[in-house]
Scaffold this active site. Structure first.
Site, PDB file in Angstrom:
ATOM      1  N   CYS A 161       0.844  -1.185   0.069  1.00  0.00           N
ATOM      2  CA  CYS A 161      -0.004  -0.023  -0.136  1.00  0.00           C
ATOM      3  C   CYS A 161       0.933   1.250   0.065  1.00  0.00           C
ATOM      4  CB  CYS A 161      -0.873  -0.211   1.233  1.00  0.00           C
ATOM      5  SG  CYS A 161      -2.056  -1.192   1.287  1.00  0.00           S
ATOM      6  N   GLU A 171       0.516   3.796   1.755  1.00  0.00           N
ATOM      7  CA  GLU A 171       0.865   4.417   3.104  1.00  0.00           C
ATOM      8  C   GLU A 171       2.056   3.717   3.687  1.00  0.00           C
ATOM      9  OE1 GLU A 171      -1.974   3.464   2.138  1.00  0.00           O
ATOM     10  OE2 GLU A 171      -3.587   4.467   3.040  1.00  0.00           O
TER      11      GLU A 171
HETATM   12  N1  THU Z   1      -4.468   0.496  -1.283  1.00  0.00           N
HETATM   13  C1  THU Z   1      -3.363   1.376  -0.737  1.00  0.00           C
HETATM   14  O1  THU Z   1      -2.501   1.672  -1.264  1.00  0.00           O
HETATM   15  N2  THU Z   1      -3.573   1.995   0.514  1.00  0.00           N
HETATM   16  C2  THU Z   1      -4.842   1.726   1.350  1.00  0.00           C
HETATM   17  O2  THU Z   1      -4.911   2.152   2.189  1.00  0.00           O
HETATM   18  C3  THU Z   1      -6.077   0.715   0.641  1.00  0.00           C
HETATM   19  C4  THU Z   1      -5.451   0.107  -0.674  1.00  0.00           C
HETATM   20  C5  THU Z   1      -4.038  -0.327  -2.401  1.00  0.00           C
HETATM   21  C6  THU Z   1      -3.674  -1.700  -2.192  1.00  0.00           C
HETATM   22  C7  THU Z   1      -4.178  -2.072  -3.765  1.00  0.00           C
HETATM   23  O3  THU Z   1      -2.887  -1.981  -4.902  1.00  0.00           O
HETATM   24  C8  THU Z   1      -5.043  -1.330  -4.070  1.00  0.00           C
HETATM   25  O4  THU Z   1      -4.963  -0.127  -3.302  1.00  0.00           O
HETATM   26  C9  THU Z   1      -6.642  -2.008  -4.256  1.00  0.00           C
HETATM   27  O5  THU Z   1      -6.576  -2.505  -2.994  1.00  0.00           O
END
Ligand code: THU
Length: 133
Positions: A54, A56
Site C-alpha cells: 500500500c 501508506e
Molecule cells: N491500497 C493502498 O495503497 N492503500 C490503502 O489504504 C488501501 C488500498 C491499495 C492496495 C492495492 O494496490 C489497491 O489499493 C487496491 O486494494
C-alpha cells in the site's frame, strides 16, 4: 494549513507514480517527518497479488529506512484510475503499521476530491485499541 495543503499535493503527486495494473486503484501518500522532510509513497502491486504494498506503508518504510521514526502527519489520496477522487481510508494493516510509530493524536488527512479537499482524522479514530506487545 499551508503544510496540510502541501502534504495533500504531495500525496496527489505520489498517486501519479502508483503501479496498480491489477486493481486499477491508484493510491498516493505523503508522510511528514519530525525533521520536516516529506516521504512520498504509492501502491506497488504484483502479479502474485500478496506481495503488493500500500501507498501508506511505502511512505512509512521509506522514512524509517531514511532514519526517521517520528512523524507529524500523513495525507492519503486514492481512487480508481480515470474516476473522480473520493475518500480513501488507510487499510487496517496500514493503520496498525502507523500505530507502531505514531500516537493516538496523529493526524491523517484523507483527500476526498480532485481539487485537494480533505478531512482530518486522528489515528485513534481510525484504529482504536491498536495491537501492542
Ligand atoms: N491500497 C493502498 O495503497 N492503500 C490503502 O489504504 C488501501 C488500498 C491499495 C492496495 C492495492 O494496490 C489497491 O489499493 C487496491 O486494494
Amino acid at each position: 494549513m499551508q503544510m496540510e495543503k502541501e502534504l495533500v499535493q504531495a500525496a496527489l503527486a505520489a498517486r501519479e507514480k502508483a503501479y496498480a495494473p491489477y486493481s486499477g486503484f491508484l493510491v498516493g501518500a505523503a508522510l511528514l517527518a519530525e525533521n520536516g522532510k516529506v516521504y512520498p509513497g504509492c501502491n506497488v502491486e504484483n502479479a502474485a497479488f500478496g506481495p503488493s504494498n500500500c501507498a501508506e506503508r511505502t511512505a512509512v518504510f521509506s522514512a524509517v529506512c531514511d532514519g526517521q521514526r517520528h512523524f507529524r502527519m500523513l495525507a492519503v489520496a486514492g481512487g480508481k484510475a480515470g474516476e473522480p477522487l473520493a475518500a480513501c481510508f488507510p487499510c487496517g494493516v496500514c493503520r496498525q503499521v502507523l500505530s507502531e510509530f505514531c500516537g493516538p493524536d496523529f493526524p491523517v488527512l484523507v483527500v476526498s476530491s480532485d481539487d485537494g479537499a480533505y478531512q482530518t482524522y486522528t489515528l485513534q479514530e481510525l484504529l482504536p485499541c491498536h495491537f501492542t506487545l
